[in-house]
Scaffold this active site. Structure first.
Site: not given
Length: 257
Positions: A37, A85
């Protein structure tokens, strides 16, 4: 300014060697899950584009796997693309998929790793599916770390897919539903997860300072240890990795007991 940066880097390397020298390899996690991340925030802070941030994050992967190999880790699961996503704008998603393809090809070409996809294939473009299948086939006989590339992955989706797979198997075998209901247990569901017979992750690392799992390996991480690191993934250093291992080794794992 340059001299100060060189001195700082030298001190970090010396500190990393000290931490590594005191690392007990018997206490190293065998399976590490990583929520990679912070690529976009790293890019913003560096004045770069989002695609450049994702590219920098991709470049970190082989370096990270090298550290894992040095410390006897056996399985690594890298969360590269979640099911959520796919809701990102196409101008960000399409370059990201191209970068992920490059990552998988690079891992397969390395010659050390065994590449294994975890996620829902049907969500991915055909070209990405092809790259993943070719990488899995080409690396099946490698002897290095098993690298699970979590692409099109969601923890809840994985459990739903596992249950669906279990039901289809029962149907093919002609097992009545009442018998299946009696036979269902944790091990049966576990065998139908994307990770199959692999060991559950001992340690889950998340970079960027966020302190949540976001659905990562919900079933498998029931007894995992978590390590949250403030560093964005492209800036993750070996010393950060060694600190995570040191922190893990210092914990007393109770497995719910």
């Amino acid at each position: 300014m340059i001299l100060r940066e060189k001195l700082r880097n030298l001190l970090v390397r010396l500190y990393a060697r000290r931490v590594e020298g005191h690392l007990d390899h018997a206490q190293v996690p065998k399976h590490i899950g990583v929520i990679v991340d912070g690529n976009r925030r790293w890019a913003k802070a560096a004045g770069s584009t989002t695609a450049q941030g994702h590219r920098a994050g991709a470049d970190k992967i082989e370096e990270f796997l090298g550290w894992c190999s040095e410390t006897d880790v056996e399985v690594v699961t890298l969360w590269l693309l979640s099911t959520d996503n796919f809701e990102r704008p196409q101008e960000e998603l399409l370059p990201l998929l191209d970068i992920i393809e490059d990552v998988v090809r690079t891992l397969a070409a390395d010659g050390r790793w065994r590449v294994h996809h975890v996620g829902t294939m049907d969500l991915l473009p055909h070209r990405v599916q092809t790259v993943l299948k070719e990488a899995q086939g080409a690396t099946a006989n490698n002897t290095g770390i098993v690298v699970n590339v979590a692409i099109g992955y969601g923890g809840r989706q994985e459990i739903a897919d596992a249950v669906r797979s279990m039901l289809y198997e029962a149907q093919r075998q002609g097992t009545p539903m009442d018998e299946l209901a009696e036979a269902v247990d944790i091990d049966m569901i576990g065998r139908h997860l994307y990770t199959g017979a692999q060991p559950d992750p001992d340690l889950v690392i998340r970079t960027s300072g966020e302190q949540r799992l976001s659905g990562f390996m919900l079933w498998q991480s029931a007894h995992s240890e978590y390590y949250f690191c403030d560093v964005f993934w492209p800036a993750f250093r070996k010393v950060d990795f060694l600190r995570a291992l040191r922190d893990y080794a210092a914990r007393h794992r109770r497995f719910g007991g």
